[in-house]
Design an enzyme around this catalytic site. Structure first.
Site, PDB file in Angstrom:
ATOM      1  N   LYS A  37     -14.265  70.880 -85.512  1.00 51.00           N
ATOM      2  CA  LYS A  37     -12.843  70.956 -85.843  1.00 51.00           C
ATOM      3  C   LYS A  37     -12.578  70.227 -87.156  1.00 51.00           C
ATOM      4  CE  LYS A  37     -11.761  66.782 -83.193  1.00 51.00           C
ATOM      5  NZ  LYS A  37     -10.886  66.164 -82.171  1.00 51.00           N
ATOM      6  N   TYR A 273      -1.144  51.930-112.759  1.00 51.15           N
ATOM      7  CA  TYR A 273       0.253  51.828-112.345  1.00 51.15           C
ATOM      8  C   TYR A 273       0.572  50.478-111.706  1.00 51.15           C
ATOM      9  CZ  TYR A 273       0.491  56.953-112.766  1.00 51.15           C
ATOM     10  OH  TYR A 273       0.467  58.247-113.219  1.00 51.15           O
TER      11      TYR A 273
END
Length: 391
Positions: A37, A273
């Site tokens: 999955k 940043y």
């Protein structure tokens, strides 16, 4: 697709084969259902499912019907168990594509009754404490009565899900209680000749340790029957017990990138940043072509390191969407930076010298688990497969 940015996840099929062979050798007669999955935990579900099929795997597990359909459309013929659940439309898709429903509700039984035109094999899930999916164990008699001798539905197996599989080796903990509950349910279904599967990676690894220690007590919850196994994380090379020695697992994915450019940063200047890193000396900063847009978590800002030229280079400043920066000052000292352009960088996994930066270690720095590190690797990161494909 041509790769213009040399950032990719290298998937080592030899290591996957090794991990599967470990399981096949340890449990030759048990129900084995590797979980593929979530894009095979980020490794590429189609490629891995086809490889597992060639390794003799007879069952694969997915969560979504959509995941199973993709595998079928890609040529996977192995039995596919779908665990999430379904409505009438989903039931028809399951049956039309020869997938095995894992039934968890009365509504799902009704949906199968409405669409089935021949006998359907199902696995029935019981909730033994996870409180997520499955019939209550108190409903077992009622479920048995509904399905016993059913004209359209044949119960092949019962299952549950361990929610603290790490304690499965202990006789009086949550996993033991869950297994004991499922064992009692299986007695009710005994006339159907069903088997049970319950062990996830942590449960399997605990069982392997008991076997290694020579424990043979049939009253131990892990040994009271031949529980089927549904390995997830461990087939990708990581131990949910935090003990790689158990099972001798080999990580399958290595997340790689390269140096985009070098920046000469003076003492007192900041990087990225928010100015969250300030140079305490004149520094050489390598800009790496990967960021949180690729699934490398922003939480790792100033928290961990990468492997650069075989050495640890700490992340400096905020991880950006497309880039991150690392301090390579000590590593490149006295070297021509031009010769280090396009230098391979390891975010987790193995470098060329065989050093391992574990996804477990990186995950801890991001306050998460290795499962999330692996499944977070984004779609714009190509998967490149190495190792021997089984012909």
């Amino acid at each position: 697709m041509e790769m213009f940015r040399k950032t990719f996840a290298e998937i080592n099929l030899d290591n996957l084969t090794h991990n599967i062979r470990v399981l096949q050798k340890a449990f030759p007669q048990r129900f084995l259902c590797p979980m593929v999955k979530a894009n095979a935990y980020g490794h590429g579900d189609v490629k891995l499912a086809l490889h597992l099929e060639k390794l003799g795997i007879q069952n694969l597990g997915v969560c979504l019907i959509e995941e199973g359909l993709l595998l079928r459309q890609s040529g996977v013929k192995t039995n596919i168990l779908v665990f999430r659940g379904f409505d009438k439309k989903g039931a028809k898709a399951l049956l039309d594509n020869n997938m095995t429903p894992v039934v968890s509700t009365w509504d799902q039984i009704e949906a199968l009754e409405q669409v089935a035109d021949k006998k359907v094999s199902v696995h029935v899930k019981f909730d033994t404490g996870m409180n997520r999916l499955g019939f209550r164990t108190e409903e077992a008699e009622k479920v048995f009565a509904r399905l016993n001798g059913h004209a359209k539905i044949e119960v092949k197996a019962l299952c549950t899900h361990l929610y603290i599989g790490e304690n499965a080796d202990e006789r009086d903990q949550t996993s033991a209680h869950q297994l004991q509950k499922l064992n009692k349910v299986s007695e009710i279904f005994k006339s159907m000749n069903v088997f049970c599967h319950a062990l996830n990676s942590s449960g399997i690894l605990n069982l392997m340790q008991l076997m290694k220690d020579g424990v043979i007590d049939s009253k131990h919850p892990l040994l009271m029957q031949n529980w089927g196994i549904r390995p997830g994380l461990m087939i990708y090379g990581y131990s949910s017990l935090g003990r790689p020695d158990v099972g001798d697992l080999k990580p399958v994915m290595t997340l790689k990138s390269v140096v985009n450019n070098f920046r000469q940063v003076k003492k007192g200047e900041t990087v990225s940043y928010g100015a969250r890193w300030t140079a305490t000396r004149d520094s050489v900063i390598a800009v790496i072509s990967i960021g949180y847009g690729d699934g490398y978590h922003r939480l790792l800002t100033n928290q961990t390191y990468v492997l650069f030229n075989g050495q640890k280079a700490p992340i400096t400043g905020t991880v950006c969407m497309d880039y991150l920066m690392v301090d390579v000052t000590d590593i490149v000292q006295g070297k021509d930076l031009n010769t280090l352009m396009d230098q391979e960088v390891i975010l987790f996994g193995f470098d060329l010298q065989g050093h391992l930066l574990s996804a477990d270690e990186v995950a801890k720095k991001a306050h998460t688990i290795s499962y999330e590190m692996l499944t977070s690797v984004g779609e714009r990161v190509p998967r490149v497969y190495v190792g021997k494909e089984i012909g």
